[in-house]
Design a protein around this motif. Structure first.
Motif, mmCIF file in Angstrom:
data_model
loop_
_atom_site.group_PDB
_atom_site.id
_atom_site.type_symbol
_atom_site.label_atom_id
_atom_site.label_comp_id
_atom_site.label_asym_id
_atom_site.label_seq_id
_atom_site.Cartn_x
_atom_site.Cartn_y
_atom_site.Cartn_z
ATOM 1 N N TRP A 197 0.831 -1.203 0.000
ATOM 2 C CA TRP A 197 0.000 0.000 0.000
ATOM 3 C C TRP A 197 0.870 1.258 0.000
ATOM 4 C CZ3 TRP A 197 -0.796 4.447 2.682
ATOM 5 C CH2 TRP A 197 -1.940 5.175 2.339
ATOM 6 N N LEU A 198 1.896 1.286 0.847
ATOM 7 C CA LEU A 198 2.784 2.450 0.903
ATOM 8 C C LEU A 198 3.485 2.666 -0.448
ATOM 9 C CD1 LEU A 198 4.292 1.866 4.444
ATOM 10 C CD2 LEU A 198 2.846 3.805 3.782
ATOM 11 N N SER A 199 3.952 1.579 -1.060
ATOM 12 C CA SER A 199 4.640 1.690 -2.344
ATOM 13 C C SER A 199 3.692 2.052 -3.486
ATOM 14 C CB SER A 199 5.392 0.400 -2.662
ATOM 15 O OG SER A 199 6.527 0.294 -1.814
ATOM 16 N N ALA A 200 2.417 1.760 -3.339
ATOM 17 C CA ALA A 200 1.438 2.187 -4.348
ATOM 18 C C ALA A 200 1.272 3.710 -4.303
ATOM 19 C CB ALA A 200 0.095 1.496 -4.126
ATOM 20 N N GLN A 201 1.484 4.299 -3.138
ATOM 21 C CA GLN A 201 1.384 5.759 -2.999
ATOM 22 C C GLN A 201 2.652 6.447 -3.475
ATOM 23 O OE1 GLN A 201 -1.825 6.206 -2.013
ATOM 24 N NE2 GLN A 201 -1.664 3.991 -1.800
ATOM 25 N N ASP A 202 3.789 5.787 -3.261
ATOM 26 C CA ASP A 202 5.094 6.336 -3.621
ATOM 27 C C ASP A 202 5.964 5.140 -4.021
ATOM 28 O OD1 ASP A 202 7.502 7.665 -3.855
ATOM 29 O OD2 ASP A 202 7.506 8.465 -1.819
ATOM 30 N N PRO A 203 6.049 4.842 -5.321
ATOM 31 C CA PRO A 203 6.713 3.620 -5.788
ATOM 32 C C PRO A 203 8.107 3.395 -5.191
ATOM 33 C CG PRO A 203 5.594 4.684 -7.601
ATOM 34 C CD PRO A 203 5.519 5.637 -6.424
ATOM 35 N N GLY A 204 8.304 2.183 -4.660
ATOM 36 C CA GLY A 204 9.593 1.784 -4.121
ATOM 37 C C GLY A 204 9.949 2.327 -2.760
ATOM 38 N N VAL A 205 9.038 3.059 -2.132
ATOM 39 C CA VAL A 205 9.358 3.701 -0.854
ATOM 40 C C VAL A 205 9.447 2.707 0.300
ATOM 41 C CG1 VAL A 205 6.996 4.263 -0.096
ATOM 42 C CG2 VAL A 205 8.892 5.754 0.536
ATOM 43 N N SER B 197 20.943 1.838 2.933
ATOM 44 C CA SER B 197 21.458 2.815 1.967
ATOM 45 C C SER B 197 20.479 3.950 1.706
ATOM 46 C CB SER B 197 21.791 2.121 0.644
ATOM 47 O OG SER B 197 20.602 1.767 -0.041
ATOM 48 N N GLY B 198 19.220 3.769 2.089
ATOM 49 C CA GLY B 198 18.216 4.798 1.855
ATOM 50 C C GLY B 198 17.430 4.608 0.569
ATOM 51 N N THR B 199 17.746 3.573 -0.195
ATOM 52 C CA THR B 199 16.980 3.283 -1.414
ATOM 53 C C THR B 199 15.530 2.995 -1.058
ATOM 54 O OG1 THR B 199 18.971 2.351 -2.405
ATOM 55 C CG2 THR B 199 16.876 1.817 -3.463
ATOM 56 N N VAL B 200 15.337 2.257 0.018
ATOM 57 C CA VAL B 200 14.013 2.024 0.603
ATOM 58 C C VAL B 200 13.954 2.878 1.858
ATOM 59 C CG1 VAL B 200 12.593 0.324 1.828
ATOM 60 C CG2 VAL B 200 13.679 -0.293 -0.323
ATOM 61 N N ARG B 201 12.942 3.724 1.970
ATOM 62 C CA ARG B 201 12.847 4.655 3.109
ATOM 63 C C ARG B 201 12.021 4.105 4.257
ATOM 64 N NH1 ARG B 201 9.624 8.724 4.703
ATOM 65 N NH2 ARG B 201 8.268 8.635 2.905
ATOM 66 N N ILE B 202 11.094 3.174 3.976
ATOM 67 C CA ILE B 202 10.202 2.655 5.014
ATOM 68 C C ILE B 202 10.329 1.140 5.063
ATOM 69 C CG2 ILE B 202 7.834 2.506 5.850
ATOM 70 C CD1 ILE B 202 7.257 5.046 4.137
ATOM 71 N N LEU B 203 10.675 0.622 6.220
ATOM 72 C CA LEU B 203 10.784 -0.811 6.433
ATOM 73 C C LEU B 203 9.575 -1.247 7.254
ATOM 74 C CD1 LEU B 203 12.677 -3.235 5.950
ATOM 75 C CD2 LEU B 203 13.695 -2.742 8.169
ATOM 76 N N VAL B 204 8.798 -2.170 6.714
ATOM 77 C CA VAL B 204 7.606 -2.683 7.399
ATOM 78 C C VAL B 204 7.961 -4.073 7.903
ATOM 79 C CG1 VAL B 204 5.152 -3.190 7.233
ATOM 80 C CG2 VAL B 204 6.138 -1.377 5.808
ATOM 81 N N CYS B 205 8.045 -4.228 9.227
ATOM 82 C CA CYS B 205 8.579 -5.467 9.778
ATOM 83 C C CYS B 205 7.910 -5.847 11.096
ATOM 84 C CB CYS B 205 10.077 -5.312 9.994
ATOM 85 S SG CYS B 205 10.488 -3.956 11.118
ATOM 86 N N THR B 206 8.260 -7.020 11.566
ATOM 87 C CA THR B 206 7.801 -7.462 12.875
ATOM 88 C C THR B 206 8.771 -6.935 13.935
ATOM 89 O OG1 THR B 206 9.080 -9.505 12.762
ATOM 90 C CG2 THR B 206 6.820 -9.580 11.889
#
Length: 142
Positions: A63-71, A93-102
């Motif tokens: 869902w987050l990446s649908a709002q901002d591709p690859g975020v 590295s910052g290529t991915v800004r949001i990590l969704v994890c347990t």
């Protein structure tokens, strides 16, 4: 309860700011995280870690990446090791800004630049919550 555990240490952290948002409706939805990817440049800056249940990580990241591709990218136990390694490298590295994890990731994982820690689902233990939230305080001394 014969011998209850009483947690008496202070949980105040000068290096953290806590904000609580009431969810809309009875169910938590991915769009409750829209502030992370708000249009028009109003999104929060810096890296973010979103803690969620394993079964929700993939759909939230999608869902987050649908709002901002690859975020965003998911990270949980069911992913192949190579994908986990690539995801952590991209987040570091910052290529991915949001990590969704347990919350399992919080044990011993450190990376610079984490400005926001979001609990999509809340851990029930206060001391664990404060320790996990501390990921946002390890921010290069800023």
């Amino acid at each position: 309860m014969k011998e209850p555990f009483i947690y008496s240490r202070a949980v105040d952290r000068e290096d953290l700011t806590f904000q609580f948002n009431q969810k809309r409706g009875s169910a938590t939805r991915p769009d409750d995280l829209a502030f992370l990817v708000a249009p028009g440049g109003e999104a929060v800056t810096g890296k973010a870690i979103v803690y969620a249940r394993k079964k929700d990580c993939d759909s939230i990241a999608q869902w987050l990446s649908a709002q901002d591709p690859g975020v965003a990218a998911p990270f949980h136990a069911d992913l192949p090791i190579k994908q986990k390694e690539e995801t952590l490298a991209a987040f570091s590295s910052g290529t991915v800004r949001i990590l969704v994890c347990t919350t399992a990731l919080s044990a011993g994982y450190d990376t610079a630049g984490v400005k926001n820690v979001v609990f999509y689902t809340v851990t029930p233990q206060l001391n664990a919550w404060v320790q996990i939230a501390g990921r946002g305080a390890r921010n290069d001394g800023e």
